[in-house]
Every structure is written in C-alpha cells, then in structure tokens.
Design a protein around this motif. Structure first.
Motif, short mmCIF file in Angstrom:
data_model
loop_
_atom_site.label_atom_id
_atom_site.label_comp_id
_atom_site.label_asym_id
_atom_site.label_seq_id
_atom_site.Cartn_x
_atom_site.Cartn_y
_atom_site.Cartn_z
N ASP A 64 -5.06 -0.11 7.50
CA ASP A 64 -3.92 -1.65 7.91
C ASP A 64 -4.92 -3.06 7.78
O ASP A 64 -5.85 -2.70 7.20
N LEU A 65 -3.99 -3.33 6.85
CA LEU A 65 -4.29 -4.75 6.23
C LEU A 65 -3.92 -6.08 7.21
O LEU A 65 -4.47 -7.33 6.93
N ALA A 66 -3.53 -5.66 8.69
CA ALA A 66 -2.84 -7.40 9.49
C ALA A 66 -4.17 -7.41 9.78
O ALA A 66 -5.45 -7.60 10.33
N ARG B 282 -9.24 -11.29 0.65
CA ARG B 282 -10.62 -10.85 0.09
C ARG B 282 -10.86 -9.66 1.27
O ARG B 282 -11.18 -8.63 0.16
N GLU B 283 -10.58 -9.64 2.50
CA GLU B 283 -10.59 -8.31 3.53
C GLU B 283 -10.17 -7.39 2.66
O GLU B 283 -10.36 -6.42 2.78
N ALA B 284 -8.42 -8.00 2.49
CA ALA B 284 -7.40 -6.79 2.21
C ALA B 284 -7.74 -6.08 0.64
O ALA B 284 -7.49 -5.54 0.33
N ALA B 285 -8.11 -6.73 -0.30
CA ALA B 285 -8.39 -6.02 -1.56
C ALA B 285 -9.74 -5.33 -1.47
O ALA B 285 -9.91 -4.22 -1.72
N ALA B 286 -10.32 -5.63 -0.20
CA ALA B 286 -11.50 -5.25 -0.09
C ALA B 286 -11.56 -3.19 0.36
O ALA B 286 -11.40 -2.40 0.12
N VAL B 287 -10.10 -3.44 1.99
CA VAL B 287 -9.93 -2.21 2.30
C VAL B 287 -8.95 -1.50 0.98
O VAL B 287 -9.17 -0.19 1.21
N ARG B 288 -8.20 -2.52 0.30
CA ARG B 288 -7.91 -1.92 -0.96
C ARG B 288 -8.21 -1.01 -1.76
O ARG B 288 -7.74 0.86 -2.71
#
Length: 198
Positions: A24-26, A31-37
């Motif tokens: 979940d990217l919410a 940067r955090e979203a890129a790391a999660v993806r």
C-alpha cells in the motif's frame, strides 16, 4: 486447453500478490513509494524464480522441462551437438505427423541448448544406426510405418532403433505436462493468500 485456465488462475495469484496490503502506497512520499514498489517487484520475481508463481506459459514450461531433465538425470552440461542436429526438419526416428495443439514459447537459450545436446548425445548411437539403415533401405518407411513387401524385418529393426531416439519434441511435451502438474500441485498446496515475504 488446461494451460489457459491454469495461467488465468496464476495471473489472479499475481494480482493477489501485487495488490497485497504490504504494498500500500497511501501516505508515502515518492522515495518510500519507489522503495515499496521495488520490494514488490523483487518479491514477485523471487516467487517466479522459486516456481511458486507460474503466471506465463514460458515459466510453466521452463519449470516443467527442467524437472523432466532432472528426472532423466540429464540436468548437467553436455558437449555441444553437431551441425546436423541444428538443421530444420526431424531427426531420424522421429514420429510422423504433427500434434493437435501448438504452443509458442520463449524458453531460456541455455535450456534449449541443454535439451538439444542431451537428446542428441543420448540418442547418438541409434541416430547413426538409423542413418546407416536408411542407406541400406533407400525406399525407407512409408508414412504409416509400413514396410515394402519382403522388408518386414527391416521395418522391425527401424522401429527398435527409432525407439532408442529421444527427440526434443518428447522433452518439450513432457515438460509441458510436468509444468501443468507442478501448477496444479501449487494450486492444491497454497493457502488462499500468498505467504508473507521472508
């Protein structure tokens, strides 16, 4: 075709994994979203590499062919095969006719080479004997494996030699079946949700 349904199910499993709440990217920054993806891509890739996600015919058959080679004790490197094994057409001893279903695949080049080399080298003596047989019997074998009158013993020799040839087609078909079996076993053994990342 069974493969279509299995792949459809596996694509659902892929979506289940890709849509897991862990990804979940919410509320995340770029940067955090890129790391999660990136973590999600790695986890999906690992599941595919481990044979836990077979969401393409290529992956399903690659796994099946590797298992077929392993079952035959052929999962090792082989000497290269000669130029005559590279040409178009069937090898001596190959069965006549085609097969009702076609399946286009992109398999790893090293696997294709390993299969061709293994088939050639395990069949080399029979292939050579079949070529000699053809020299001695230029009228050959009819499409339906009927011998010309008076050559029934020669046809039996041909059949015995041909039975010792393992064609690449045999390995591909066995690999498809082993891939189907592996995919079905995965379906039976998996929990409803994909397991958590280690």
């Amino acid at each position: 075709m069974r493969i279509r349904q299995l792949l459809s199910d596996e694509k659902c499993r892929y979506r289940e994994l890709a849509d897991d709440e862990r990804w979940d990217l919410a509320g995340l920054g770029p940067r955090e979203a890129a790391a999660v993806r990136a973590t999600r891509r790695r986890e999906v890739s690992r599941a595919r590499e481990r044979g836990e996600l077979l969401d393409s015919a290529d992956r399903l058959v690659t796994l099946g062919v590797r298992r077929e080679l392993q079952a035959r004790g052929w999962d090792h490197s082989w000497p290269d095969y000669p130029e005559e094994a590279r040409g178009p057409g069937r090898w001596p001893g190959s069965p006549d006719g085609g097969f009702p279903e076609k399946l286009s695949l992109r398999l790893p080049a090293d696997l294709v080479h390993q299969v061709r080399a293994a088939c050639w080298h395990t069949s080399a003596d029979a292939l050579a004997a079949l070529l000699d047989w053809r020299d001695r019997h230029p009228r050959g074998v009819s499409r339906h494996h009927r011998a010309p009158a008076g050559h029934e013993c020669a046809l039996e020799t041909y059949r015995l030699l041909a039975a010792r040839v393992t064609t690449t087609g045999e390995i591909w078909r066995a690999g498809v079946q082993r891939g189907i079996d592996a995919c079905q076993a995965l379906r039976r053994s998996r929990p409803h949700r994909f397991p958590a990342a280690p």
